[in-house]
Design a protein around this motif. Sequence first.
Motif, PDB file in Angstrom:
ATOM      1  N   ILE A  87       7.107  -5.633 -11.192  1.00  0.00           N
ATOM      2  CA  ILE A  87       6.759  -6.802 -10.002  1.00  0.00           C
ATOM      3  C   ILE A  87       5.327  -7.469 -10.912  1.00  0.00           C
ATOM      4  CG2 ILE A  87       5.086  -7.406  -8.232  1.00  0.00           C
ATOM      5  CD1 ILE A  87       5.504  -4.220  -7.119  1.00  0.00           C
ATOM      6  N   ASN A  88       5.278  -7.051 -11.730  1.00  0.00           N
ATOM      7  CA  ASN A  88       4.042  -8.161 -12.822  1.00  0.00           C
ATOM      8  C   ASN A  88       4.996  -8.199 -13.904  1.00  0.00           C
ATOM      9  OD1 ASN A  88       1.144  -8.765 -11.679  1.00  0.00           O
ATOM     10  ND2 ASN A  88       1.239  -6.617 -12.373  1.00  0.00           N
ATOM     11  N   ALA A  89       6.453  -8.397 -13.902  1.00  0.00           N
ATOM     12  CA  ALA A  89       7.116  -9.170 -14.871  1.00  0.00           C
ATOM     13  C   ALA A  89       7.953 -10.645 -14.045  1.00  0.00           C
ATOM     14  CB  ALA A  89       8.001  -7.452 -15.193  1.00  0.00           C
ATOM     15  N   LEU A  90       7.640 -10.185 -12.884  1.00  0.00           N
ATOM     16  CA  LEU A  90       8.477 -11.739 -12.173  1.00  0.00           C
ATOM     17  C   LEU A  90       7.755 -12.666 -12.317  1.00  0.00           C
ATOM     18  CD1 LEU A  90       9.420  -9.244  -8.541  1.00  0.00           C
ATOM     19  CD2 LEU A  90      10.682  -9.976 -10.241  1.00  0.00           C
ATOM     20  N   PRO A  91       8.263 -13.901 -11.791  1.00  0.00           N
ATOM     21  CA  PRO A  91       7.037 -15.054 -11.966  1.00  0.00           C
ATOM     22  C   PRO A  91       6.474 -14.469 -11.355  1.00  0.00           C
ATOM     23  CG  PRO A  91      10.053 -15.653 -11.376  1.00  0.00           C
ATOM     24  CD  PRO A  91       9.807 -14.061 -11.088  1.00  0.00           C
ATOM     25  N   PRO A  92       5.393 -16.121 -11.027  1.00  0.00           N
ATOM     26  CA  PRO A  92       4.086 -15.725 -10.587  1.00  0.00           C
ATOM     27  C   PRO A  92       4.320 -15.249  -8.893  1.00  0.00           C
ATOM     28  CG  PRO A  92       3.454 -16.766 -12.615  1.00  0.00           C
ATOM     29  CD  PRO A  92       5.134 -16.157 -12.338  1.00  0.00           C
ATOM     30  N   GLY A  93       5.107 -16.223  -8.682  1.00  0.00           N
ATOM     31  CA  GLY A  93       4.823 -16.281  -7.163  1.00  0.00           C
ATOM     32  C   GLY A  93       5.677 -15.369  -6.572  1.00  0.00           C
ATOM     33  N   ARG A  94       6.097 -14.670  -7.184  1.00  0.00           N
ATOM     34  CA  ARG A  94       7.226 -13.634  -6.655  1.00  0.00           C
ATOM     35  C   ARG A  94       6.309 -12.718  -6.309  1.00  0.00           C
ATOM     36  NH1 ARG A  94      10.641 -15.638  -3.119  1.00  0.00           N
ATOM     37  NH2 ARG A  94      11.652 -13.478  -3.743  1.00  0.00           N
ATOM     38  N   ARG A  95       5.023 -12.438  -7.165  1.00  0.00           N
ATOM     39  CA  ARG A  95       4.499 -10.970  -7.102  1.00  0.00           C
ATOM     40  C   ARG A  95       4.064 -10.527  -6.167  1.00  0.00           C
ATOM     41  NH1 ARG A  95       2.067 -12.840 -13.423  1.00  0.00           N
ATOM     42  NH2 ARG A  95       3.833 -13.232 -13.991  1.00  0.00           N
ATOM     43  N   LEU A  96       3.554  -9.036  -5.947  1.00  0.00           N
ATOM     44  CA  LEU A  96       2.665  -8.654  -4.967  1.00  0.00           C
ATOM     45  C   LEU A  96       1.691  -7.375  -5.819  1.00  0.00           C
ATOM     46  CD1 LEU A  96       6.219  -7.323  -2.441  1.00  0.00           C
ATOM     47  CD2 LEU A  96       3.955  -8.810  -2.660  1.00  0.00           C
ATOM     48  N   ALA A  97       0.490  -7.472  -5.038  1.00  0.00           N
ATOM     49  CA  ALA A  97      -0.207  -6.641  -5.524  1.00  0.00           C
ATOM     50  C   ALA A  97      -0.066  -4.708  -4.828  1.00  0.00           C
ATOM     51  CB  ALA A  97      -1.436  -6.759  -5.088  1.00  0.00           C
ATOM     52  N   VAL A  98      -0.324  -4.081  -5.985  1.00  0.00           N
ATOM     53  CA  VAL A  98       0.564  -2.310  -5.396  1.00  0.00           C
ATOM     54  C   VAL A  98      -1.193  -1.049  -5.633  1.00  0.00           C
ATOM     55  CG1 VAL A  98       0.937  -0.293  -5.773  1.00  0.00           C
ATOM     56  CG2 VAL A  98       2.175  -2.439  -6.504  1.00  0.00           C
ATOM     57  N   ALA A  99      -1.051  -1.155  -4.544  1.00  0.00           N
ATOM     58  CA  ALA A  99      -2.690  -0.590  -4.044  1.00  0.00           C
ATOM     59  C   ALA A  99      -2.277   1.110  -3.670  1.00  0.00           C
ATOM     60  CB  ALA A  99      -3.545  -1.032  -2.430  1.00  0.00           C
ATOM     61  N   ASN A 100      -2.885   2.090  -4.697  1.00  0.00           N
ATOM     62  CA  ASN A 100      -2.586   3.019  -4.390  1.00  0.00           C
ATOM     63  C   ASN A 100      -3.281   4.007  -3.144  1.00  0.00           C
ATOM     64  OD1 ASN A 100      -2.393   5.792  -4.851  1.00  0.00           O
ATOM     65  ND2 ASN A 100      -1.463   5.398  -6.732  1.00  0.00           N
ATOM     66  N   ALA A 101      -3.168   4.431  -2.522  1.00  0.00           N
ATOM     67  CA  ALA A 101      -3.855   5.384  -1.173  1.00  0.00           C
ATOM     68  C   ALA A 101      -3.241   6.188  -1.248  1.00  0.00           C
ATOM     69  CB  ALA A 101      -3.353   4.721  -0.024  1.00  0.00           C
ATOM     70  N   GLY A 102      -3.053   7.439  -2.035  1.00  0.00           N
ATOM     71  CA  GLY A 102      -3.000   8.703  -1.714  1.00  0.00           C
ATOM     72  C   GLY A 102      -3.622   9.443  -2.795  1.00  0.00           C
ATOM     73  N   ILE A 103      -3.699  10.845  -1.941  1.00  0.00           N
ATOM     74  CA  ILE A 103      -4.785  11.223  -1.801  1.00  0.00           C
ATOM     75  C   ILE A 103      -3.812  12.875  -1.795  1.00  0.00           C
ATOM     76  CG2 ILE A 103      -6.814  12.713  -0.782  1.00  0.00           C
ATOM     77  CD1 ILE A 103      -7.599  10.317   0.618  1.00  0.00           C
ATOM     78  N   SER A 104      -4.269  14.011  -3.267  1.00  0.00           N
ATOM     79  CA  SER A 104      -3.920  15.066  -2.883  1.00  0.00           C
ATOM     80  C   SER A 104      -4.053  15.756  -2.519  1.00  0.00           C
ATOM     81  CB  SER A 104      -4.138  15.595  -4.177  1.00  0.00           C
ATOM     82  OG  SER A 104      -3.772  14.753  -5.568  1.00  0.00           O
ATOM     83  N   GLY A 105      -3.680  16.976  -1.592  1.00  0.00           N
ATOM     84  CA  GLY A 105      -3.370  17.472  -0.326  1.00  0.00           C
ATOM     85  C   GLY A 105      -2.910  16.953   0.777  1.00  0.00           C
ATOM     86  N   ASN A 106      -3.007  15.658   0.754  1.00  0.00           N
ATOM     87  CA  ASN A 106      -3.181  15.491   2.180  1.00  0.00           C
ATOM     88  C   ASN A 106      -1.972  15.768   2.866  1.00  0.00           C
ATOM     89  OD1 ASN A 106      -2.731  12.362   3.724  1.00  0.00           O
ATOM     90  ND2 ASN A 106      -4.505  13.421   3.513  1.00  0.00           N
ATOM     91  N   VAL A 162       1.036  -0.675   0.116  1.00  0.00           N
ATOM     92  CA  VAL A 162       0.165  -0.083   0.335  1.00  0.00           C
ATOM     93  C   VAL A 162       1.081   1.389  -0.077  1.00  0.00           C
ATOM     94  CG1 VAL A 162      -2.200   1.415   0.959  1.00  0.00           C
ATOM     95  CG2 VAL A 162      -1.905  -0.915   1.606  1.00  0.00           C
ATOM     96  N   THR A 163       0.700   2.350  -1.159  1.00  0.00           N
ATOM     97  CA  THR A 163       1.883   3.407  -1.603  1.00  0.00           C
ATOM     98  C   THR A 163       0.374   4.661  -0.798  1.00  0.00           C
ATOM     99  OG1 THR A 163       0.573   3.536  -3.176  1.00  0.00           O
ATOM    100  CG2 THR A 163       2.701   2.870  -3.037  1.00  0.00           C
TER     101      THR A 163
END
Length: 416
Positions: free
Chosen positions: A234-253, A207-208
């Motif tokens: 990350i998605n270019a890595l083998p499937p067993g090494r991958r992580l998802a990326v979830a963007n929790a950015g908010i402008s002005g935070n 989570v960013t």
Amino acid sequence: MMTLRLPAILAVAGAVLLASGTTAGASPPRPASPSITVTESALEGVHGTSSDATVRNVLTVTASGTRLRVRLSNPFGDGPVNVRSVWVGLQPSPDSPALRPGSDRHATFHGARTVSIAPGAGAWTDPLPIRVRPGDHVSVSVYAPGAPVDDHTFPPPQADTPGSFLSTTAGDAGSDVTGTAFGEFRPGTLWWADAVSAVSPAHGTIVTLGDSITDGYNAEGGGPRWTDVLAERINALPPGRRLAVANAGISGNTVSVQPNPYDPTGQCCGPPAPERLERDVLSLPGVRYVLLLEGTNDIGGGTYAPSAPARQVIDAMRGIAARVHRAGHRIVGATVLPMCNTAGSAQEQTRLAVNAWIRTSGTFDAVLDFDAVLRDPDDPTVIYEPWRHDCYHPNAAGDLRLGRSIDLSAFGLPGH
């Protein structure tokens, strides 16, 4: 550029790795989680009341998976969000509201097709028989007339997802596969839908947590944001090494608890990071890493709040790191980018002090030196001109450079 807590200074693939203690990438991947978060778009405020129309939200997933669930949230409303209908499907292109034939599913909540979301609460749909791959666009069509609009507004010119379409006719248009009931794409605008999870072969989620630099403000040319570049790598890595990326950015935070520098109503820019940490990060399924890039708005100040001192910013970051660690996750800190503050000025001294602390305190499990990646070699108070949109923000070339600079070993992954 990235620093890890290691007992010596090493040169690795052009990046400098520093500090002491255990290596951030020392732990092997865990078995696949029952469910992980495959995309996110943090909500920032409540703006008006929904009309008798359907919003078709579109979010792009960053990992493969099945049994999709969507979270609808009402963190800021002063009354309930009474959801009459939710449809979830796949869109071949975010430029069109048309759905992939056969993909649209009527969502339920504990078996019911309606749900009332109280102020401050959220609701996950039941699992849906939808399979996704990285880069797939998930549509979430919500019909909740008369409800407070808890939203995320992603400032243009970002033209890709997240975004939404609003129906031009009254009533529930969620089952409209052709998309003819909907108007033009609204870049960056989402109502209520703030996260999607899936049962996935990926072994967790990054989570960013950030401000407009993470949100993607003015990454001209339609992106990709640096978080999207990270997900692609990350998605270019083998499937067993991958992580998802979830963007929790908010402008002005802001990273510290203080009045927002830009908006006295508190509705433009989300609650300060410590106040939204539980909802936007810790409550999500499958989180393994948090990447913190904040502090620019605290240090910069604005009409409604003065520039924050270094101690305020540092204490806030330390508190966030402690809570992330208590939750059993690792946290990666990124240094604050140049802000066009005059050399020797109070604000520049604050930024330098915060960055020195990020690099050397050992608070973070790893450090990404984004300041060193983008600063002008002839004037370190500014972002290098070819990578700069304005004093605070990279352009698309700058985002690309940031995303490519990240040493994946910060997340226990192979390669630079």
